[in-house]
Design a protein around this motif. Sequence first.
Motif, PDB file in Angstrom:
ATOM      1  N   ARG A 198       1.123  -0.823   0.416  1.00  0.00           N
ATOM      2  CA  ARG A 198       0.099  -0.143   0.324  1.00  0.00           C
ATOM      3  C   ARG A 198       0.682   1.248  -0.271  1.00  0.00           C
ATOM      4  NH1 ARG A 198      -5.146   0.125   2.456  1.00  0.00           N
ATOM      5  NH2 ARG A 198      -6.109  -1.665   2.076  1.00  0.00           N
ATOM      6  N   THR A 214       1.355   6.057  -0.882  1.00  0.00           N
ATOM      7  CA  THR A 214       0.515   6.733  -0.769  1.00  0.00           C
ATOM      8  C   THR A 214       0.400   7.750  -2.134  1.00  0.00           C
ATOM      9  OG1 THR A 214       1.740   7.708   0.952  1.00  0.00           O
ATOM     10  CG2 THR A 214       0.170   6.957   1.465  1.00  0.00           C
ATOM     11  N   TYR A 236      -9.353   0.478  -6.531  1.00  0.00           N
ATOM     12  CA  TYR A 236      -8.163   0.777  -6.092  1.00  0.00           C
ATOM     13  C   TYR A 236      -7.129   1.208  -7.061  1.00  0.00           C
ATOM     14  CZ  TYR A 236      -7.991  -2.028  -1.912  1.00  0.00           C
ATOM     15  OH  TYR A 236      -8.671  -2.129  -0.782  1.00  0.00           O
ATOM     16  N   ARG A 282      -3.688   0.916  -8.964  1.00  0.00           N
ATOM     17  CA  ARG A 282      -2.303  -0.468  -8.781  1.00  0.00           C
ATOM     18  C   ARG A 282      -0.949  -0.206 -10.162  1.00  0.00           C
ATOM     19  NH1 ARG A 282      -4.323  -6.867  -8.035  1.00  0.00           N
ATOM     20  NH2 ARG A 282      -5.236  -6.117 -10.269  1.00  0.00           N
ATOM     21  N   GLU A 334      -3.095   1.569  -4.093  1.00  0.00           N
ATOM     22  CA  GLU A 334      -3.872   3.074  -3.206  1.00  0.00           C
ATOM     23  C   GLU A 334      -4.799   2.875  -3.591  1.00  0.00           C
ATOM     24  OE1 GLU A 334      -2.384   7.460  -2.205  1.00  0.00           O
ATOM     25  OE2 GLU A 334      -2.668   6.842  -4.526  1.00  0.00           O
ATOM     26  N   PRO A 335      -5.721   2.988  -1.683  1.00  0.00           N
ATOM     27  CA  PRO A 335      -7.479   3.264  -2.920  1.00  0.00           C
ATOM     28  C   PRO A 335      -7.851   4.469  -2.887  1.00  0.00           C
ATOM     29  CG  PRO A 335      -6.758   2.602  -0.283  1.00  0.00           C
ATOM     30  CD  PRO A 335      -5.202   3.025  -0.826  1.00  0.00           C
TER      31      PRO A 335
END
Length: 121
Positions: free
Chosen positions: A73, A75, A100, A102, A117-118
């Motif tokens: 994960r 940011t 997500y 990605r 990252e969501p």
Amino acid sequence: MLAAVDHVQLAAPPGSEDALRAYYGDVLGMTEVAKPPVLAARGGCWFEAGAVRLHLGVDKDFRPAKKAHPGLRVTDIDAYAARLTAHGAPVTWDDDLPGYRRFYSEDPVGNRLEFLEPCGT
């Protein structure tokens, strides 16, 4: 009862420690941590970034993980992808996971890594 993932171990070929240090330290921005002496004698290296721990262990019969991978994960995924690209690491975007953003990359010995990252963060 499971409480957390302590670390993920990936394999690496003998003699690859310098390339691993350059990638996991300089490219990914992780910090190398000392292995206990009995384990250090086996080769490889360990890295941390916050709660993320990756162990790279030497395997004399090494074959890179092309499907199996850790999902890391991040940011500001666009900036992170740009960082990898600037260091010459491959970045392959994948839009198939709802919720997500990605991409996939490979470490210098060919192990697959997923960075995600969501959406909406």
